[in-house]
Design a protein around this motif. Structure first.
Motif, mmCIF file in Angstrom:
data_model
loop_
_atom_site.group_PDB
_atom_site.id
_atom_site.type_symbol
_atom_site.label_atom_id
_atom_site.label_comp_id
_atom_site.label_asym_id
_atom_site.label_seq_id
_atom_site.Cartn_x
_atom_site.Cartn_y
_atom_site.Cartn_z
ATOM 1 N N VAL A 205 0.855 -1.185 0.000
ATOM 2 C CA VAL A 205 0.000 0.000 0.000
ATOM 3 C C VAL A 205 0.889 1.232 0.000
ATOM 4 C CG1 VAL A 205 -1.797 1.289 1.204
ATOM 5 C CG2 VAL A 205 -1.813 -1.208 1.269
ATOM 6 N N GLU A 206 0.668 2.114 -0.964
ATOM 7 C CA GLU A 206 1.401 3.381 -1.029
ATOM 8 C C GLU A 206 0.411 4.521 -0.878
ATOM 9 O OE1 GLU A 206 4.038 6.003 -4.225
ATOM 10 O OE2 GLU A 206 3.893 3.815 -4.435
ATOM 11 N N LEU A 207 0.660 5.376 0.114
ATOM 12 C CA LEU A 207 -0.220 6.485 0.411
ATOM 13 C C LEU A 207 0.412 7.792 -0.027
ATOM 14 C CD1 LEU A 207 -1.460 5.554 4.005
ATOM 15 C CD2 LEU A 207 -2.685 5.254 1.864
ATOM 16 N N GLN A 305 -1.570 -3.113 -4.035
ATOM 17 C CA GLN A 305 -1.361 -4.436 -4.619
ATOM 18 C C GLN A 305 -1.887 -5.479 -3.633
ATOM 19 O OE1 GLN A 305 2.745 -4.931 -5.728
ATOM 20 N NE2 GLN A 305 2.859 -2.904 -6.711
ATOM 21 N N THR A 306 -2.545 -6.498 -4.170
ATOM 22 C CA THR A 306 -3.160 -7.515 -3.324
ATOM 23 C C THR A 306 -2.626 -8.902 -3.701
ATOM 24 O OG1 THR A 306 -5.036 -7.761 -4.852
ATOM 25 C CG2 THR A 306 -5.272 -6.158 -3.052
ATOM 26 N N ARG A 307 -2.839 -9.811 -2.799
ATOM 27 C CA ARG A 307 -2.472 -11.205 -3.044
ATOM 28 C C ARG A 307 -3.544 -12.093 -2.401
ATOM 29 N NH1 ARG A 307 -0.280 -12.973 1.847
ATOM 30 N NH2 ARG A 307 0.434 -11.289 3.212
ATOM 31 N N GLU A 308 -3.739 -13.248 -2.984
ATOM 32 C CA GLU A 308 -4.732 -14.177 -2.444
ATOM 33 C C GLU A 308 -4.144 -14.916 -1.246
ATOM 34 O OE1 GLU A 308 -6.519 -18.221 -4.034
ATOM 35 O OE2 GLU A 308 -7.414 -16.510 -5.078
ATOM 36 N N GLU A 362 -15.779 -10.133 9.240
ATOM 37 C CA GLU A 362 -14.616 -9.264 9.212
ATOM 38 C C GLU A 362 -13.398 -10.018 9.714
ATOM 39 O OE1 GLU A 362 -13.648 -5.754 11.975
ATOM 40 O OE2 GLU A 362 -14.678 -4.823 10.287
ATOM 41 N N PHE A 363 -12.365 -10.078 8.880
ATOM 42 C CA PHE A 363 -11.104 -10.744 9.239
ATOM 43 C C PHE A 363 -10.051 -9.670 9.526
ATOM 44 C CE2 PHE A 363 -13.376 -14.032 7.080
ATOM 45 C CZ PHE A 363 -12.939 -15.228 7.626
ATOM 46 N N ASP A 364 -9.283 -9.870 10.586
ATOM 47 C CA ASP A 364 -8.187 -8.963 10.872
ATOM 48 C C ASP A 364 -6.890 -9.747 10.939
ATOM 49 O OD1 ASP A 364 -8.155 -10.264 13.324
ATOM 50 O OD2 ASP A 364 -9.295 -8.696 14.333
ATOM 51 N N GLY A 365 -5.823 -9.107 11.394
ATOM 52 C CA GLY A 365 -4.513 -9.717 11.388
ATOM 53 C C GLY A 365 -4.370 -10.888 12.329
ATOM 54 N N ASP A 366 -5.333 -11.089 13.234
ATOM 55 C CA ASP A 366 -5.246 -12.190 14.194
ATOM 56 C C ASP A 366 -6.029 -13.418 13.733
ATOM 57 O OD1 ASP A 366 -3.728 -10.657 15.887
ATOM 58 O OD2 ASP A 366 -5.479 -9.792 16.885
ATOM 59 N N SER A 367 -6.517 -13.421 12.510
ATOM 60 C CA SER A 367 -7.367 -14.516 12.043
ATOM 61 C C SER A 367 -6.569 -15.672 11.471
ATOM 62 C CB SER A 367 -8.342 -14.022 10.986
ATOM 63 O OG SER A 367 -9.181 -13.010 11.516
ATOM 64 N N GLY A 368 -5.263 -15.576 11.533
ATOM 65 C CA GLY A 368 -4.445 -16.684 11.036
ATOM 66 C C GLY A 368 -4.392 -16.770 9.552
ATOM 67 N N ALA A 369 -4.506 -15.666 8.874
ATOM 68 C CA ALA A 369 -4.451 -15.678 7.423
ATOM 69 C C ALA A 369 -3.012 -15.841 6.965
ATOM 70 C CB ALA A 369 -5.037 -14.389 6.861
ATOM 71 N N THR A 370 -2.815 -16.626 5.923
ATOM 72 C CA THR A 370 -1.498 -16.827 5.364
ATOM 73 C C THR A 370 -1.602 -16.950 3.862
ATOM 74 O OG1 THR A 370 0.512 -18.168 5.470
ATOM 75 C CG2 THR A 370 -1.566 -19.325 5.579
ATOM 76 N N GLU A 371 -0.515 -16.731 3.193
ATOM 77 C CA GLU A 371 -0.556 -16.736 1.718
ATOM 78 C C GLU A 371 -0.734 -18.152 1.188
ATOM 79 O OE1 GLU A 371 2.156 -15.116 -2.004
ATOM 80 O OE2 GLU A 371 2.692 -14.668 0.058
#
Length: 371
Positions: A205-207, A305-308, A362-371
């Motif tokens: 993310v570029e702001l 930019q996003t990734r699945e 709603e998923f946040d950074g603690d939901s155990g998401a990984t690439e």
């Protein structure tokens, strides 16, 4: 017999003969001269013919040389014309490059101006009290970066449920078996299918930030009885011209930081207040309290930019009919997948969306998401 006169006429005197001989000699000399002149003229004619032939040959050679020189000059001229054309092309290319360079310089100057503004802002940040809790990490280059806690909205279809387990291994075990029979109260068996949860997470993310010309950020706020009273005090102070303020359009409390954003009607108020930074405002019981005023930044996403990703601790259950009320069915699903005999484990969170309804998770950074 002849007369004496006739005898006299036949006799030529010696002097006459000499004259004749002289005349003959003279004619002979004239003849010799004429022959000599004739020979000289003939030689002159032959020489002139020789010279004329040589001249013709020289003219022919010179014509050939001139033609060859002309062809050479034409070739040189053509080469020079090509060089001139190439130089003109190079000149046009250089002009284009100069124009692009000027545009790049202008963009760099605009970027430098924004960076100078951001640099000015970085020296005047809101005050916030922090304490050290003992956590450390390796030093690294964190320039231009900051941490964010992404929140991803996941739309759920009707007849589905989302379960997040405390242990990743439990979720992977549920996904491995895929098809599950859930026995509900009353002996009713529910056949559901477990699927992985795919999300699109931001990877870069570029702001693009700019200083807002008509807003300020106020920090190091005094403690007051209520939020409304604090906002009123700040609005009263910063609306007075003697304090460097102006007409206030709006005051807002930022719940995440505990700071206040004040919006002015005019654009020329905020700069003067942020240049001063420290301001004393009236607090409770007439006491004065020093607050800090810093610029408020407006930002917009310049590049995203996003990734699945796949949530390693979450499972999506599909094929759930509406056979009982939402809360009861959600409890029954949680009970089933908590049991180790069903391949489950401790459930961190669960949400059930009945058929015919729409909801989002709603998923946040603690939901155990990984690439």
């Amino acid at each position: 017999m002849m007369s004496s006169d006739e005898d006299f006429s036949l006799v030529t005197p010696e002097s006459e003969l000499q004259k004749i001989r002289n005349e003959i000699s003279k004619c002979q000399r004239t003849y010799d001269t004429i022959l000599s002149d004739q020979k000289m003229l003939a030689d002159g004619r032959d020489n002139n013919l020789h010279f004329a032939k040589e001249f013709d040959q020289r003219c022919t050679n010179m014509k050939a040389a001139l033609k060859a020189e002309q062809q050479k000059q034409e070739q040189i001229l053509e080469m020079e014309q090509r060089k001139v054309a190439a130089l003109l092309d190079d000149q046009q290319s250089l002009r284009t490059q100069i124009q692009r360079a000027q545009e790049d310089i202008q963009q760099l100057e605009e970027t430098n101006q924004r960076l100078r503004q951001q640099s000015d802002v970085s020296t005047a940040v809101p005050e916030r009290k922090v304490i050290f809790k003992g956590d450390t990490s390796d030093a690294g280059d964190t320039s231009g970066c900051f941490d964010i806690n992404p929140k991803v909205v996941y739309p759920m279809e009707g007849g589905t449920a989302l379960i997040t387990f405390e242990e990743e291994a439990v979720a992977q075990n549920i996904l491995k078996h895929k098809d599950h029979d859930v026995v509900l109260e009353g002996g009713v068996t529910l056949s559901v299918q477990a699927l992985p949860v795919h999300l699109m997470m931001p990877s870069y993310v570029e702001l693009d930030t700019q200083v807002c010309p008509h807003r300020i950020l106020v920090s190091n706020l005094p403690k007051m009885d209520s939020e409304e009273r604090l906002l009123d005090k700040l609005e009263l102070h910063f609306s007075k011209k003697k304090n460097g303020g102006g007409e206030v359009e709006e005051t807002d409390m930022l719940s995440d930081s505990g700071n206040v954003v004040i919006t002015f009607v005019d654009n020329n108020i905020a700069k003067g207040l942020t240049d001063k930074q420290d301001h004393e405002v009236e607090a409770e019981r007439g006491k004065r309290h020093k607050v800090k005023v810093t610029p408020f930044l407006n930002g917009k996403i310049a590049d995203l930019q996003t990734r699945e990703t796949v949530c390693r601790r979450s499972v999506l259950l599909t094929g759930i009919p509406s056979i009982m009320d939402q809360e009861s069915l959600q409890d029954q699903l949680e009970i089933h997948f908590q049991k180790t005999c069903n391949g489950g484990g401790e459930v961190d969170d669960i949400i059930y969306n009945p058929l015919g309804q729409t909801t989002v998770a709603e998923f946040d950074g603690d939901s155990g998401a990984t690439e």
